[in-house]
Motif scaffolding. Sequence first.
Motif, short mmCIF file in Angstrom:
data_model
loop_
_atom_site.label_atom_id
_atom_site.label_comp_id
_atom_site.label_asym_id
_atom_site.label_seq_id
_atom_site.Cartn_x
_atom_site.Cartn_y
_atom_site.Cartn_z
N SER A 1 2.74 2.39 3.38
CA SER A 1 3.23 3.53 4.17
C SER A 1 2.80 4.86 3.58
O SER A 1 2.79 5.88 4.27
N SER A 2 2.48 4.87 2.28
CA SER A 2 1.98 6.09 1.64
C SER A 2 0.92 5.69 0.62
O SER A 2 1.19 4.91 -0.29
N LYS A 3 -0.28 6.21 0.79
CA LYS A 3 -1.41 5.83 -0.05
C LYS A 3 -1.40 6.55 -1.39
O LYS A 3 -0.67 7.51 -1.59
N PHE A 4 -2.27 6.08 -2.28
CA PHE A 4 -2.43 6.66 -3.61
C PHE A 4 -3.12 8.03 -3.50
O PHE A 4 -4.00 8.24 -2.67
N GLY A 5 -2.72 8.95 -4.38
CA GLY A 5 -3.40 10.25 -4.46
C GLY A 5 -2.90 11.26 -3.45
O GLY A 5 -1.81 11.12 -2.88
N GLU B 1 -3.26 2.06 -19.78
CA GLU B 1 -2.74 2.98 -20.80
C GLU B 1 -2.20 4.22 -20.09
O GLU B 1 -1.28 4.10 -19.30
N TYR B 2 -2.76 5.43 -20.32
CA TYR B 2 -2.21 6.63 -19.69
C TYR B 2 -2.83 6.95 -18.33
O TYR B 2 -2.43 7.90 -17.67
N GLN B 3 -3.80 6.15 -17.92
CA GLN B 3 -4.52 6.44 -16.67
C GLN B 3 -3.88 5.74 -15.46
O GLN B 3 -3.70 4.52 -15.47
N LYS B 4 -3.58 6.54 -14.44
CA LYS B 4 -3.04 5.97 -13.19
C LYS B 4 -4.20 5.49 -12.32
O LYS B 4 -5.15 6.24 -12.09
N ASP C 1 1.28 14.02 -3.27
CA ASP C 1 0.47 13.44 -4.34
C ASP C 1 1.20 12.20 -4.87
O ASP C 1 2.20 12.32 -5.57
N ASN C 2 0.71 11.04 -4.50
CA ASN C 2 1.38 9.78 -4.83
C ASN C 2 0.70 9.13 -6.04
O ASN C 2 -0.50 8.85 -5.99
N PRO C 3 1.44 8.88 -7.14
CA PRO C 3 0.85 8.24 -8.31
C PRO C 3 0.61 6.74 -8.12
O PRO C 3 0.01 6.08 -8.97
#
Length: 395
Positions: free
Chosen positions: A279-283, A382-385, A296-298
Amino acid sequence: MKLTSVLGLLLFFFICFPSLAQKTKSQLEQEKRENLKKIAEAEKILSDTEHQKKASIGQLNALNQQIKARERLISGLNQEVGLLDGEIGDLNIIISALQSDLKDLKDEYAQMIYSSYKANRGFSKLTFLFSANTFNQLFMRLKYLEQYSEARQLQVRQIEIVSEELIKQKSQVEIKKSEQQLLLDQQIAENRKLLGLKVKQNSLVTELSKKEKQIRKELAQRKVAVEKLDNLIAEIVRKEMERSKALSSAAAASEEEISSLFEGNKNRLKWPVATGFISSKFGKHPHPVIKGIIEDNPGVDIQTSQNAPVNAVFEGKVVAVAIVPGMNNVVLLQHGNYYTLYARLKDVKVKKGQNVSSNETLGTVFSDKDGVSEVHFEVWKEYQKLNPESWLSMK
């Protein structure tokens, strides 16, 4: 005679091409089944939100999903109609060739009968044979009559073969036309349903636009919740990375192997819920109702049915179970140096430190005041989405 050329044409169309045509038809039928399944899922999810009798973004998302699925279904029906058009065209080419060939065969047969009559001048076969001047001439006339009889029988058989094939091909055309008409009727029905959904969609957008103040407030609350969630994950990842430095070489190799296995399942991970849609995409992407607002969706939000189980997408270790305001219950799994996050859970069925298998139930999806059941899912290295859609299998 043209019989050989016509049979060659039949062989060309019905042996060389149908395997390709059939494959395309099978693909279209498979897509139709998948789209009908998606429509049924979206209708079920939409009914959950419509029970609340008030407009919501979740209701709009479910409606948009239904519209997309119906548009894909109609597009597939269009392609099936086009495919049948091509098949009917091919059959008509063959029918035309057969009709031409049949006419030529009949003309040749008539000419053969006339030529025979003219050559014998009305005399019987016996008269023709015994009027020979020599025995050798008698023998030659006998052979000629045998060959002539065989030629006539072959000509009759060829006429029968072509006539039978012509009837068969005409029958195939009628069958294809019936199939095509059925598809066209389905297409008309689906277009009517799509029109009704779009009218409903416009009405819902208008109604939601009147709630701009409330929607902006909810977006601000969501932003705060996402920031808290990001901070929680970043802190856990930091601690896990510190812990990894102290691991023995054997333990480090084991974690590296898990990372490699997870990485090898890119585009093949199971979905965290059995049914539903993104329903809500990444980014970053524009808000579906309020103009000028960029979300802005993580991760991704997956809308599903009420009380749907939320499952692990891959085997791993539970490194966090927490409650984050605005995100409800949260579970974080570690897969080597990869992490998967499951938020907006109504309840949790696992504990920190527990090892879970792929598809093991972690909890149940939470349903908000509007009846919207949506799980928030993230993938980190790690820290990268990372974009979860690049990791989940096609649905």
